[in-house]
Design an enzyme around this catalytic site. Sequence first.
Site, short mmCIF file in Angstrom:
data_model
loop_
_atom_site.label_atom_id
_atom_site.label_comp_id
_atom_site.label_asym_id
_atom_site.label_seq_id
_atom_site.Cartn_x
_atom_site.Cartn_y
_atom_site.Cartn_z
N LYS A 1 0.85 -1.19 0.00
CA LYS A 1 0.00 0.00 0.00
C LYS A 1 0.88 1.24 0.00
O LYS A 1 1.67 1.45 0.91
CB LYS A 1 -0.90 -0.01 1.24
CG LYS A 1 -1.69 1.28 1.46
CD LYS A 1 -2.39 1.27 2.82
CE LYS A 1 -3.00 2.63 3.14
NZ LYS A 1 -3.59 2.68 4.50
N ASP B 1 -2.77 10.56 3.24
CA ASP B 1 -4.17 10.17 3.40
C ASP B 1 -4.92 11.20 4.23
O ASP B 1 -4.74 11.28 5.45
CB ASP B 1 -4.25 8.79 4.06
CG ASP B 1 -5.69 8.35 4.28
OD1 ASP B 1 -6.58 8.86 3.59
OD2 ASP B 1 -5.90 7.47 5.14
N LYS C 1 -10.28 13.00 8.05
CA LYS C 1 -9.67 12.76 9.36
C LYS C 1 -9.66 14.05 10.17
O LYS C 1 -9.52 15.14 9.61
CB LYS C 1 -8.22 12.29 9.18
CG LYS C 1 -8.04 10.92 8.56
CD LYS C 1 -6.56 10.62 8.42
CE LYS C 1 -6.33 9.29 7.70
NZ LYS C 1 -6.71 8.14 8.54
N ASP D 1 1.66 6.69 5.52
CA ASP D 1 0.68 5.71 5.04
C ASP D 1 1.17 4.93 3.81
O ASP D 1 0.43 4.10 3.30
CB ASP D 1 -0.65 6.39 4.74
CG ASP D 1 -1.85 5.50 5.04
OD1 ASP D 1 -1.68 4.52 5.79
OD2 ASP D 1 -2.94 5.78 4.52
N ASP E 1 -12.19 6.81 4.20
CA ASP E 1 -10.93 6.70 4.93
C ASP E 1 -10.47 5.25 5.05
O ASP E 1 -9.38 4.98 5.51
CB ASP E 1 -11.08 7.32 6.33
CG ASP E 1 -9.74 7.57 7.01
OD1 ASP E 1 -8.73 7.70 6.28
OD2 ASP E 1 -9.70 7.64 8.25
N GLU F 1 -9.48 3.42 2.69
CA GLU F 1 -9.09 3.47 1.28
C GLU F 1 -7.97 2.51 0.92
O GLU F 1 -7.87 2.05 -0.22
CB GLU F 1 -8.68 4.90 0.91
CG GLU F 1 -7.25 5.32 1.19
CD GLU F 1 -6.82 5.19 2.65
OE1 GLU F 1 -5.63 4.92 2.89
OE2 GLU F 1 -7.66 5.35 3.55
N ARG G 1 -7.43 -0.55 1.65
CA ARG G 1 -7.90 -1.87 1.23
C ARG G 1 -8.45 -1.84 -0.19
O ARG G 1 -8.45 -2.86 -0.88
CB ARG G 1 -8.96 -2.37 2.21
CG ARG G 1 -10.23 -1.55 2.27
CD ARG G 1 -11.03 -1.81 3.54
NE ARG G 1 -10.33 -1.32 4.72
CZ ARG G 1 -10.77 -1.44 5.97
NH1 ARG G 1 -11.92 -2.07 6.19
NH2 ARG G 1 -10.10 -0.96 6.98
#
Length: 506
Positions: free
Chosen positions: A273, A278, A285, A296, A355, A357, A359
């Site tokens: 990933k 993010d 967030k 991230d 959020d 995201e 996955r």
Amino acid sequence: MKFTLNLAAKEFSSSNLVLISAFQKTIPAKGKAKEQQVLANTHWSKDVKAKFESIKTSSNFTGSLGDKFTFHLDNGTTVLAYGLGDKTKLDFEGLRNEAAKITTMLQATHKEVAIQFDGFVLKSKSEESLNALVEGMELASYKFDRHLSKKNESKLKDVILDSSIKKTSAKKLQSVLDSTLIVTESIGVARDFVNEAPNILRSTVYAKQVLADIKGVKGVKSKVLGKAELKKEKMGLFLSVNAGSAYEPQLVHLTYTPSKVTKNTKHIALVGKGLVFDTGGYSLKPGGSMMNMKFDMAGSSTVYAAFRAVAKLGLNVKVTCILGMTDNAVNEHATMPDSIVKGRNGMSVEILNTDAEGRLVLADCLDYACDQKPDAIIDSATLTGAVLVSLGNQVCGIMGNNKKLTDKILKSAKTTDEYMWELPIIKEFHEDMKSPIADLKNIGGSSFGGSSKAAAFLSNFVKNDIPWAHLDIAGIGDSQGHKAYCPAKGASGLIIRTLVDFLKNS
């Protein structure tokens, strides 16, 4: 730092500073005499021991863990005796941590140090001890200072490892040293990527830097899929995360093929990933949670570093590395909660929370990885805050569909002294990820078991019964200051050594 092996050594290689180990042993209580902790230094040379004992204050030094005593030989050489505590209780991780502390202590004051290596060998295992010692020193010397106008550079440049080991062992020990330095260098590369500011490391810049870094490495081929190519691949989930971004998504596809491939050569796919930042998208967030979201993309840097190390080591395993890079931003095109989007494998997903995201990016990348026909797939991601609730911020969560694979990875984690624990994916978690209006939804009905439910979601995108393991590194990807060889703040580089060990033994 430059490391030099000096085998069959009969004298110190440095007239500047010599580092020797000291241990502590316990003398049991007898009669009225109390238990005593005394110095164990039988491995010291006669002249060093004599000089030490001639100093009155030396009686205060018992070799306890982290204790230090400095003295000078008649020729002016400075000797630093470093306490390693009870030798029967010291393991390789302890040695790794103490080596890191030694490096931190010396790098501000000394240019060169000669280490009496024999005194740092545990359980007569010279190769494993050399690996732990050098790992600790190299990893502790890491600095991310490229944006500082005034850099605090380390003075320590040369480390000489003096040993009485015969020169017939030179080739084997040099190989261990060289391999260790390749792995620690790769960890440094991963740390640099994770620590870089998000306004600099855009997805497009990240992809270019990865390709530049791996260019010319024997056996490696590379290609990059941009937005147009991802549309052709029907990667709707990946593209939905990128929809609010001003920068193109990038799928970096790397392949390492060893020089000698046989029917027994395993093919492992690594998927990472790579969310370079993010915001949470429309499921924005809070400000405090948005800080450090440059981390991230640590999952992608982790698998890339492992891939890089394997390729540079020339290991006999084929490795495919898939890195899904984008940021998750907000504009008028960004994906809205309640949207339904189709993935590359044809399954529709109700996106209830933008959020969640990572996955979505991983889902399409996993399906793509399956088409490469690997023997196994391992993905790495800073995927859920829930893994910190489950395991704390010092343990990596592992989940998967194949017990044999997860057990092998757990064995490698134990070998490299990295913390990893398996979490379950039960039938009920799979059920919870089903949507009444789409094939799947991207979050569960409750926050409980969030890490395993995310893994349950991802499992839908692993096809053809390919063994698959998911590593949730959200807790351990950064700021692991409890380990002396990791920065207190910033990228840790943990789990890379686990992956390299796994691939080495594949």
